[in-house]
Design a protein around this motif. Structure first.
Motif, short mmCIF file in Angstrom:
data_model
loop_
_atom_site.label_atom_id
_atom_site.label_comp_id
_atom_site.label_asym_id
_atom_site.label_seq_id
_atom_site.Cartn_x
_atom_site.Cartn_y
_atom_site.Cartn_z
N UNK D 158 27.34 -44.47 6.88
CA UNK D 158 27.80 -43.09 6.87
C UNK D 158 28.95 -42.86 5.92
N UNK D 326 20.72 -39.57 9.01
CA UNK D 326 21.57 -39.57 7.83
C UNK D 326 22.93 -40.21 7.98
N UNK D 327 23.25 -40.74 9.14
CA UNK D 327 24.52 -41.45 9.40
C UNK D 327 25.74 -40.54 9.26
N UNK D 328 26.01 -40.01 8.08
CA UNK D 328 27.12 -39.07 8.01
C UNK D 328 26.66 -37.64 8.28
N UNK D 329 25.40 -37.38 7.97
CA UNK D 329 24.90 -36.01 8.13
C UNK D 329 24.92 -35.57 9.60
N UNK D 330 24.58 -36.47 10.50
CA UNK D 330 24.54 -36.09 11.92
C UNK D 330 25.93 -35.70 12.41
N UNK D 331 26.95 -36.26 11.77
CA UNK D 331 28.32 -35.94 12.16
C UNK D 331 28.82 -34.71 11.42
N UNK D 332 28.67 -34.74 10.10
CA UNK D 332 29.41 -33.74 9.33
C UNK D 332 28.54 -32.87 8.43
N UNK D 333 27.23 -33.04 8.50
CA UNK D 333 26.39 -32.18 7.67
C UNK D 333 25.08 -31.92 8.40
N UNK D 334 25.25 -31.35 9.60
CA UNK D 334 24.09 -31.24 10.47
C UNK D 334 23.09 -30.20 9.98
N UNK D 335 23.49 -29.35 9.02
CA UNK D 335 22.53 -28.41 8.43
C UNK D 335 21.33 -29.19 7.90
N UNK D 336 21.61 -30.29 7.24
CA UNK D 336 20.52 -31.12 6.72
C UNK D 336 19.74 -31.75 7.86
#
Lengths: 238, 348, 226, 459
Positions: D158, D326-336
């Motif tokens: 992430x 997405x590792x970081x997406x689930x935390x800080x970019x959940x739009x993706x």
């Protein structure tokens, strides 16, 4: 929570309600943002045939994507988005949505024909670009381009009288494109021309502009010609 | 003994080698493990051959006829060489039938094995009925009708995927199979001839229709048959839920992911080393190169030789090869074998 | 914008990673990686492009890609599983992220700020996620039905019939000794240092926490010795 | 899409024609006419369709078996291998490359997943429940310790904070603990074998193992760290012979689960499978493939369990896609994350497969797909499907309590309908659980497992 890679998403693919409450939960703004995928989902392979009915695009299917056209292109040197090879590819697969994205660029072709000269497969890219422009006009994707309006004014006079009158063509063109007659370049052009032009010539020009003479024995040739051209056009577009 | 050449394998290369040996006045013993002669073009039922456009049955059939009718060629079908020993000029081979063959030289024309598409499971062969191989497509062409195996409908769209089992380190196939681009362009033409309403797309990384195959197949498929070439290597094939197949890839010219529906997908399967090669290497005491094909003795002064003197090879045993070049190599290996035997006889 | 020499240094640092040679053999430009890439479905992001940039040594565009694009990667590694050359575009991105941090890129700091909570939890407890991190306020987009039984979190955790899981601020009960061992790993492998480069405040908080836990552990050891 | 799994998904070379009649026919040397008759054409391809062994060629040094190198390193005195022994009652399974992988079935050391334990506790509880049902004695036949850290790979993937050294040190530290845990209970070293619950830990550990084998520098550096931690045996790091995922345990135990423990008929349940990327795409040669399951064309994990239980396994077009975690997406970019999971997973299994439940085998996937479906309705994507681990579904089919054991109360997706469709009363189970909560508040807790018991203490 802003999308960090927002620059990597085309604006039209973002969906967001600025204010939204669902089942009592406030999910306004980025809490409900959804992105639509950019995946290409289908081809419209019939488009190639459609395009080939336009004069100039007959050989579009021969392209093997070598890139000679783009590499030799006058406009590509100015604008890296100007890519005839790419448009030919899109045309072959019928990826019209992608083509339409470039609708405001394709017209920049200066018809130098270097692409057509260099093409190892005789695709005639210049003709393909012209065909694309005309297809877009026919579909109402782009307004009639100035060059098409000029062409129309020009041919209309041919049908009528078998010849054109420069002044008359210009008048008609400026009128239809809602441009002022008093273009600085035109005034300068007329001023300089009048200095050098023999009086007899100027008189004849003035007279012709008013009388608009026909080619001898033109008769109904223009009518026949016009009918033939429109038949041809019809057959291209079905 | 020194006027006999043992030829192993009766595909185009082996048939050519045996015929050359016999036509030069030497004796040929032709050993074929299958019960029919002709090799891959016959066993896999190829349709029209590249580049002549002749039907495989006629073209290769002519070669078979010449060999079978030749008084100086003896043919052993359904037989394999089980033991092999001796020196150049005096080799002895024991066949699986129990017979023994004495020969002065041996030519291995042992060919290749078609890549088995199940080794690329994500490309759907063996999972979806409408994913077939080029060999199967050849058969469909030969049968005169292009249909989807699942329900017999005429496909609106056919995709041919290049480099299936070639140029792929994931499955240890790091070579180019040389002929699939041309074969695929040819198939695209044949499909269109039989089924004009079908659109054919070829998915490629680059097109390798080398030499005179270029205009005859690649150009022709575009110019006359409107085949569409898409620059993408497909990653996965799945079913769309409405009976069609979905191809997932990236169109590297448009630079976008694609997910396009197709009715029929054809794998342009590559050429693997013959599955028998490890056994052949042991039996004949020769070396294989690192991909599993036969090792050449030397590229320039002895291109027909294997690592064992007196044992020669030709055709796809050395690596992916075309039919016409295999035939030429068969003749070359025969002439080299006879030349060496001739020299041996003179010296002796 | 960094100067050219700096960009070259960044490229050199990427290549110096011992994994680099294992992740990039060459490139056929076939597009399989991008085809399978989840991020490419939504972002103008392409693993093929990343590989090409590294392969051709385009240092300016590599630097540019490190601002935004490398953070779009979802690290699912599908690209690596599919690549016919056996490259690992996802693995290359991992290296590039490490280098972005080592070079204290502002973009990396911006990207990682919202990730601080996870890092705090991980580095102090040896767990990356805990039940108390998943509170409805943090996740309105997960809806009102985030859990199906009303109740106090502590009690609901107690109702898990495995003793080690009856925790609230860690995913499972982690022994003190384990945490302290973890701190030693962080220190010796330079993880705390890269954290300091990225977020000085977070680093300070974590350091205090670590000191406290270590003291606690020392005391416990002394108790055991008595 | 058809109901019958056999026809919906892979079921072998269906295009195989009749065998050649051996009388020549298409293969004959008699060439009277050009072209083949259609039936001859079909026959002639049998030769091509013959199955050859998968990946039977020399795959080159980049694809060789990492275990061979482990044995060499051990011989060389550099590492100690934690071997799978008879006491682990291993069952063999085949990997993608046809290698034998021995899956230990008992005397296991549970390497927990932070995402599962923190977020989807029904995962580990269902697994431990099965172990108890098979008569394994908690603390004697398996261990669940507090002496384990996360693998830290989620953070690494992430954020990029961390490095191969830190990941390797964490791996070897945890593996050392697994190795010596037996000795703390009066057994030999290696008595308990690590079972990795998390897909990312599993993939990451395998990748770390690969780099440990390849890089002597990495080994050297990490050995120094482990020495400082006191995590070496005879001065050497410990590496397990096989890295084993819990879903591999479930795969090899599936027949016993179905035949000995199953009480509920699930033949009317339409199941879709989502296998974690880090299970079968990282070091993919090591993932389990079974010629009986999906004809060996896709990893057997999950599908094998669903089929053993008798459920209908449905195919769908985005089977190979990731979940969008997405590792970081689930935390800080959940739009993706939410866009991907809705468009490529939830919508598809709903529209194409009309799935009753989607089964996964990793924390990240379950969290992503379970939690992110609700928001779909904000943009006309009102698709919903229950998401859980295959081991949770199996537990339900074997009569486990949906709340107390399967812990479905932590799921956001609509599990109620599925549970009802399986013939279990959701309302009744919920009422029971609410009563149980009251007991819990008074300290009357029932345990599947209590680590203090493992140390000879009292519950």
């Amino acid at each position: 929570m802003a999308i960090h890679e927002k620059a990597l998403i085309e604006a039209e693919r973002l969906r967001q309600h600025d204010s939204l409450t669902l089942e009592g939960v406030d999910v306004s703004g980025h809490w409900n943002t959804m992105i639509r995928p950019r995946t290409l989902r289908n081809y419209h392979e019939d488009f190639e045939k459609t395009l080939q009915r336009y004069p100039g695009a007959e050989n579009v299917h021969r392209c093997w994507q070598c890139g000679s056209c783009t590499n030799s292109c006058t406009m590509y040197a100015q604008n890296l988005q100007f890519n005839p090879r790419y448009w030919i590819y899109l045309s072959r697969l019928g990826l019209t949505d992608e083509l339409i994205k470039d609708k405001d660029i394709i017209w920049q072709c200066v018809s130098c024909n270097k692409c057509t000269h260099i093409c190892p497969r005789d695709v005639r890219p210049e003709g393909v670009m012209k065909a694309l422009l005309h297809w877009m006009e026919d579909q109402g994707i782009t307004p009639k381009s100035p060059s098409t309006i000029f062409d129309e004014e020009f041919t209309a006079q041919i049908y009528k009288r078998g010849r054109i009158e420069d002044t008359h063509v210009l008048l008609g063109f400026f009128h239809k494109t809602k441009q002022s007659l008093f273009q600085p370049w035109l005034l300068e052009f007329s001023k300089r021309m009048s200095k050098r032009l023999p009086v007899k010539h100027s008189l004849r020009m003035g007279l012709n502009a008013v009388l608009r003479p026909k080619t001898k024995s033109w008769g109904n040739t223009g009518e026949v010609l016009s009918r033939y051209v429109s038949q041809q056009k019809e057959s291209h577009r079905d | 003994m020194q006027d006999t050449v043992l030829v192993v394998g009766a595909g185009p290369a082996g048939l050519s080698a045996a015929a050359s040996v016999a036509n030069a006045g030497y004796q040929a013993v032709l050993v074929e493990k299958e019960t029919v002669l002709g090799g891959a073009p016959i066993l896999s039922g190829y349709a029209k051959l590249v580049p002549s456009g002749e039907w495989a049955k006629e073209a290769i059939g002519r070669m078979i006829h010449n060999v079978e009718a030749h008084p100086r060629i003896s043919v052993h079908k359904g037989a394999q060489v089980e033991r092999f020993g001796g020196e150049p000029g005096q080799f002895s081979a024991t066949l699986s039938t129990g017979q023994t063959v004495s020969a002065g030289a041996t030519i291995l024309a042992t060919g290749f094995t078609h890549f088995d598409s199940v080794n690329k499971p994500e490309w759907g062969f063996g999972t979806f009925e409408d994913v077939i191989t080029t060999s199967q497509m050849e058969q469909m062409v030969a049968s005169g009708k292009i249909t989807c195996p699942s329900d017999g409908r005429v496909p609106e769209r056919v995709a041919i995927l290049l480099c299936v089992g070639s140029r792929d380190r994931q499955i240890g196939r790091e070579w180019c199979s040389k002929i699939c681009c041309t074969v695929s362009a040819n198939l695209a033409i044949e499909i269109k001839e039989l089924s004009p309403q079908t659109e054919v797309f070829i998915y490629y990384m680059d097109i390798r229709t080398f030499g005179l195959y270029e205009d005859r197949f690649y150009w022709k498929s575009q110019e006359e048959f409107k085949t569409k070439f898409v620059k993408a290597r497909i990653a996965e094939i799945t079913a769309s839920g409405d009976g069609r197949l979905l191809l997932k890839g990236e169109d590297t010219l448009v630079k976008r992911p694609i997910m396009i529906p197709f009715d029929l997908v054809v794998h342009a399967i590559g050429m693997d080393p013959n599955l028998d090669n490890p056994r052949l290497a042991q039996t004949f005491g020769i070396t294989l190169q690192h991909h599993g094909y036969l090792e050449r003795a030397e590229f320039y002064t002895n291109p027909c030789g294997t690592t064992r003197p007196g044992v020669y090879a030709c055709g796809a045993a050395y690596g992916p090869e075309t039919i016409d070049d295999s035939i030429a190599q068969g003749a070359a290996a025969a002439s080299r074998a006879m030349a060496d035997l001739h020299a041996l006889a003179k010296a002796g | 914008m960094a100067n050219y020499a700096k960009m070259q240094q960044i490229y050199a640092d990427i290549r110096a990673d011992f994994r680099y040679e294992h992740e990039l053999y060459g490139c056929l430009n076939c597009g399989i990686c991008t085809a399978t890439c989840p991020s490419a479905q939504f972002y103008d992001y392409s693993p093929r492009e990343i590989v090409q940039l590294l392969w051709t040594g385009n240092v300016e565009q590599i630097y540019d890609a490190m601002q935004e694009k490398i953070w779009a990667c979802a690290q699912c590694m599908t690209c690596a599983a599919r690549c016919p050359f056996k490259n690992s575009p996802g693995g290359l991105v991992a290296i590039m992220r490490e280098i972005a941090i080592a070079h204290e890129m502002q973009s990396a700091k911006d990207v990682l700020r919202p990730f601080g909570r996870v890092m705090l939890k991980l580095i102090t407890t040896g767990n990356q996620l805990s039940p108390d991190m998943i509170q409805p306020d943090h996740f309105p987009d997960w809806g009102p039905n985030i859990q199906k039984v009303e109740g106090n979190l502590r009690t609901l955790r107690k109702a898990i019939p495995v003793k080690t899981l009856q925790t609230v601020d860690t995913a499972w009960e982690v022994s003190l000794k384990t945490s302290v061992e973890m701190y030693t790993i962080w220190e010796m492998t330079g993880v705390l240092k890269s954290l300091q480069l990225m977020d000085e405040n977070l680093f300070d908080v974590i350091e205090d926490f670590i000191d406290e836990k270590r003291e606690e552990y020392e005391e416990w050891l002394e108790e055991q010795a008595e | 899409m058809q109901d019958d799994q056999q026809s919906a998904t892979a079921s072998g070379a269906k295009h195989a024609g009749k065998p050649p009649d051996g009388k020549g026919g298409a293969h004959s040397a008699a060439f009277a006419r050009a072209g083949l008759a259609p039936d001859q054409a079909t026959q002639a391809t049998d030769w091509v369709r013959q199955r050859i062994d998968r990946r039977n060629l020399d795959l080159g040094e980049r694809m060789d078996d990492v275990r061979e190198h482990l044995y060499e390193l051990e011989k060389d005195g550099q590492i100690i291998i934690h071997r799978i022994a008879d006491e682990h009652a291993p069952i063999s399974a085949k990997t993608l490359f046809g290698w034998e992988k021995r899956i230990p079935t008992r005397q296991l050391w549970h390497h927990k997943s932070c995402g599962q334990c923190g977020n989807i506790p029904g995962y580990p509880t269902a697994l431990l429940w099965f172990m108890n049902r098979f008569g394994f004695v908690p603390g004697k036949d398996y261990l669940d310790e507090t002496d384990q850290t996360s693998c830290t790979a989620w953070n690494y993937h992430g954020s990029g904070i961390g490095n191969m050294e830190s990941l390797a040190a964490v791996f070897l530290r945890n593996m050392h603990q697994a190795y010596v845990s037996g000795m703390q209970h009066g057994h030999q070293a290696g008595h308990f074998y690590p079972l990795i619950h998390c897909g990312t830990s599993f993939g990451n550990y395998k990748e770390v193992r690969k780099y440990l084998v390849e890089s002597s520098t990495l080994r050297e550096k990490v050995t120094k760290i482990l020495g400082k931690l006191g995590r070496l045996v005879d001065g050497k790091p410990v590496i397990p012979e096989e890295i084993v995922h819990y879903s591999e345990w479930a795969h090899v135990m599936r027949q016993r689960i179905a035949s000995e423990l199953q009480t509920i008929d699930v033949s009317h349940i339409r199941v879709t499978a989502h296998v974690a990327c880090h299970y079968y795409k990282m070091i993919h040669e090591d993932a389990i493939y079974d010629s009986e399951i999906l004809d060996g064309n896709r990893t057997a994990i999950i599908t094998s369990m669903a089929q053993a239980l008798g459920a209908q396994v449905m195919d769908y077009s985005t089977w190979y896609d990731c979940c969008g975690f997405g590792f970081r997406h689930i935390i800080s970019e959940r739009e993706f994350t939410r866009s991907f999971t809705m468009d490529r997973k939830i919508r598809v299994v709903r529209e194409e497969a009309n799935s009753d439940v989607m089964l996964a085998n990793d924390t990240g996937c379950v969290t992503t797909m379970d939690k992110n479906q609700w928001i779909g309705r904000a943009h006309e994507q009102p698709f919903a499907v229950p998401i859980m681990a295959e081991i949770q579904f199996a537990a339900l089919a074997c009569g486990a309590d949906p709340f107390k054991i399967v812990q479905l109360q932590w799921h956001a997706s609509p599990c109620e309908e599925l549970v009802e469709k399986m013939g279990i009363s959701w309302a009744q189970a919920k009422a029971n659980f609410e009563n149980y909560i009251k007991e819990v508040e008074q300290g009357n807790i029932e345990y599947l497992y209590d680590p203090t018991l493992a140390y000879g203490g009292k519950a």
